[in-house]
Scaffold this active site. Structure first.
Site, PDB file in Angstrom:
ATOM      1  N   PHE A  81     -11.877  -5.005  -2.885  1.00 54.94           N
ATOM      2  CA  PHE A  81     -12.982  -5.969  -2.884  1.00 54.94           C
ATOM      3  C   PHE A  81     -13.172  -6.628  -1.518  1.00 54.94           C
ATOM      4  O   PHE A  81     -14.302  -6.849  -1.071  1.00 54.94           O
ATOM      5  CB  PHE A  81     -12.737  -7.053  -3.944  1.00 54.94           C
ATOM      6  CG  PHE A  81     -13.864  -8.035  -4.056  1.00 54.94           C
ATOM      7  CD1 PHE A  81     -15.013  -7.713  -4.758  1.00 54.94           C
ATOM      8  CD2 PHE A  81     -13.797  -9.282  -3.444  1.00 54.94           C
ATOM      9  CE1 PHE A  81     -16.066  -8.605  -4.852  1.00 54.94           C
ATOM     10  CE2 PHE A  81     -14.845 -10.177  -3.531  1.00 54.94           C
ATOM     11  CZ  PHE A  81     -15.990  -9.837  -4.236  1.00 54.94           C
ATOM     12  N   PRO A 139      -3.315  -6.142  -0.270  1.00 55.98           N
ATOM     13  CA  PRO A 139      -3.794  -7.122   0.712  1.00 55.98           C
ATOM     14  C   PRO A 139      -5.312  -7.091   0.884  1.00 55.98           C
ATOM     15  O   PRO A 139      -5.887  -8.020   1.461  1.00 55.98           O
ATOM     16  CB  PRO A 139      -3.095  -6.690   2.007  1.00 55.98           C
ATOM     17  CG  PRO A 139      -2.907  -5.207   1.847  1.00 55.98           C
ATOM     18  CD  PRO A 139      -2.594  -5.021   0.383  1.00 55.98           C
ATOM     19  N   LEU A 140      -5.960  -6.038   0.360  1.00 58.31           N
ATOM     20  CA  LEU A 140      -7.421  -5.941   0.414  1.00 58.31           C
ATOM     21  C   LEU A 140      -8.050  -6.192  -0.955  1.00 58.31           C
ATOM     22  O   LEU A 140      -9.205  -5.848  -1.189  1.00 58.31           O
ATOM     23  CB  LEU A 140      -7.847  -4.574   0.956  1.00 58.31           C
ATOM     24  CG  LEU A 140      -7.401  -4.286   2.391  1.00 58.31           C
ATOM     25  CD1 LEU A 140      -7.820  -2.884   2.813  1.00 58.31           C
ATOM     26  CD2 LEU A 140      -7.972  -5.320   3.358  1.00 58.31           C
ATOM     27  N   GLY A 141      -7.274  -6.807  -1.846  1.00 56.52           N
ATOM     28  CA  GLY A 141      -7.831  -7.155  -3.147  1.00 56.52           C
ATOM     29  C   GLY A 141      -8.382  -5.976  -3.912  1.00 56.52           C
ATOM     30  O   GLY A 141      -9.492  -6.049  -4.450  1.00 56.52           O
ATOM     31  N   TYR A 144       3.675   7.268  -9.935  1.00 54.22           N
ATOM     32  CA  TYR A 144       2.311   7.536  -9.491  1.00 54.22           C
ATOM     33  C   TYR A 144       1.998   9.017  -9.668  1.00 54.22           C
ATOM     34  O   TYR A 144       2.541   9.868  -8.968  1.00 54.22           O
ATOM     35  CB  TYR A 144       2.114   7.140  -8.033  1.00 54.22           C
ATOM     36  CG  TYR A 144       2.348   5.674  -7.739  1.00 54.22           C
ATOM     37  CD1 TYR A 144       2.289   4.709  -8.745  1.00 54.22           C
ATOM     38  CD2 TYR A 144       2.642   5.251  -6.450  1.00 54.22           C
ATOM     39  CE1 TYR A 144       2.512   3.366  -8.459  1.00 54.22           C
ATOM     40  CE2 TYR A 144       2.859   3.911  -6.162  1.00 54.22           C
ATOM     41  CZ  TYR A 144       2.799   2.974  -7.166  1.00 54.22           C
ATOM     42  OH  TYR A 144       3.026   1.651  -6.872  1.00 54.22           O
TER      43      TYR A 144
END
Length: 332
Positions: free
Chosen positions: A224, A219-221, A58
């Site tokens: 989205f 976990p929050l797409g 990263y």
């Protein structure tokens, strides 16, 4: 703050982790600010989100350097997870699982993170040119040397097709079975969310049966499911969502019923509860060994995410979430 354990070593972490990748990689570059990211990590730790998830690729490297600034002051407050095995070039990413490289990569990560020990060292991707057992054996030697406390494996990416496909995580499970014979796996990191529940089919049961922790990535797409993105808003060229088949204007519009469902559930719990918190609470409910690791680069989002640990979904909530349509992408 609720606590959870990872793997047979019973390593304790907070119920919600912090994915640090967006602070310096894969998302909108113009919004990446070092000082604000440092404040975000501090805010997460203050609220019990002790698991900090990063990787040497990263940046590359800058994400670990950023975390090192916090860990220099607060190492005892954090559970540090980083990854090795991928090298970043100008226009490509390649795997490197050679034992000598893995050991050098670990030493470099330790220096950047300003710590003597990595709590969870994960293999980002297996090198097709090196038997995974050899790579894992080198990682196990790092545990013996006291540089690493436990080992984890990231699931093989499998986003290309979804509908009607079986064995989505078969390749990952084969790798897990192989490396488990060399040294115990403490955790597996893989995508799991309301709109990407495929890990529930085989991968999560595999982990649960063996006492292996599960780090729920995205976990929050990719943002989205927070309900803060507008169909057709566009993304900067360096943002992974600019090329993601679920983030075309057409697909974002088609998937709005999922966000609407999360909003309805949130509204039943009070004005302060958000769709993102409902999405995270759903992931937390998949098992005591599951730790969602939402990405965040703003203090307010880290605080909001940590608050999801206090949200208890009802049977009605769960039934409504279960009835939501599956996420669609341009491959459907």
């Amino acid at each position: 703050m609720e606590r959870r354990t990872i793997g047979a070593a019973a390593l304790e972490v907070g119920a919600i982790g912090l994915g640090c990748m967006p602070m310096s990689w894969a998302y909108t570059g113009s919004r990446q600010r070092g000082e604000e990211s440092v404040r975000t990590v501090h805010a997460a730790l203050d609220r019990g989100s002790t698991l900090l998830d990063t990787a040497d690729m990263y940046g590359p490297f800058t994400n670990e350097l950023l975390l090192g600034r916090v860990l220099k002051e607060r190492r005892d407050d954090a559970f540090v997870s980083t990854k090795c095995g991928l090298l970043v070039g100008e226009q490509h990413v390649v795997a490197n699982g050679r034992p000598g490289y893995v050991k050098r990569a670990c030493d470099a990560s330790l220096r950047r993170l300003q710590t003597d020990t990595i709590d969870l060292y994960q293999l980002h991707r297996a090198d097709p040119e090196v038997p995974v057992e050899e790579t894992w054996g080198a990682m196990a030697e790092l545990v013996t040397a006291g540089k690493v406390r436990s080992l984890g494996l990231c699931a093989v990416g499998a986003r290309a097709t979804r509908r009607g496909r079986t064995g989505l995580h078969a390749g990952t499970i084969r790798q897990l079975e192989r490396v488990q014979q060399v040294f115990p796996v403490s955790a597996v990191e893989a995508e799991l969310s309301v709109w990407s529940p495929e890990a529930l089919e085989t991968l999560l049961p595999w982990c649960e049966a063996r006492g292996v922790g599960f780090l729920a990535a995205m976990p929050l797409g990719n943002g989205f499911l927070t309900g803060t993105l507008t169909p057709g808003q566009g993304f900067e060229p360096d943002d992974l969502r600019a090329r993601h088949p679920r983030f075309t204007a057409e697909m974002m519009a088609a998937n709005q019923p999922i966000v609407a469902g999360l909003r309805r559930v949130a509204a039943r719990h009070g004005e302060e509860v958000t769709p993102a918190q409902v999405a995270l609470a759903w992931v937390l409910g998949r098992g005591r060994h599951v730790v969602p690791v939402p990405g965040a680069k703003r203090e307010r989002w880290a605080v909001e995410n940590a608050g999801a640990a206090e949200l208890r979904l009802t049977d009605r909530d769960l039934a409504e979430i279960a009835s939501l349509p599956r996420g669609r992408g341009s491959w459907d």
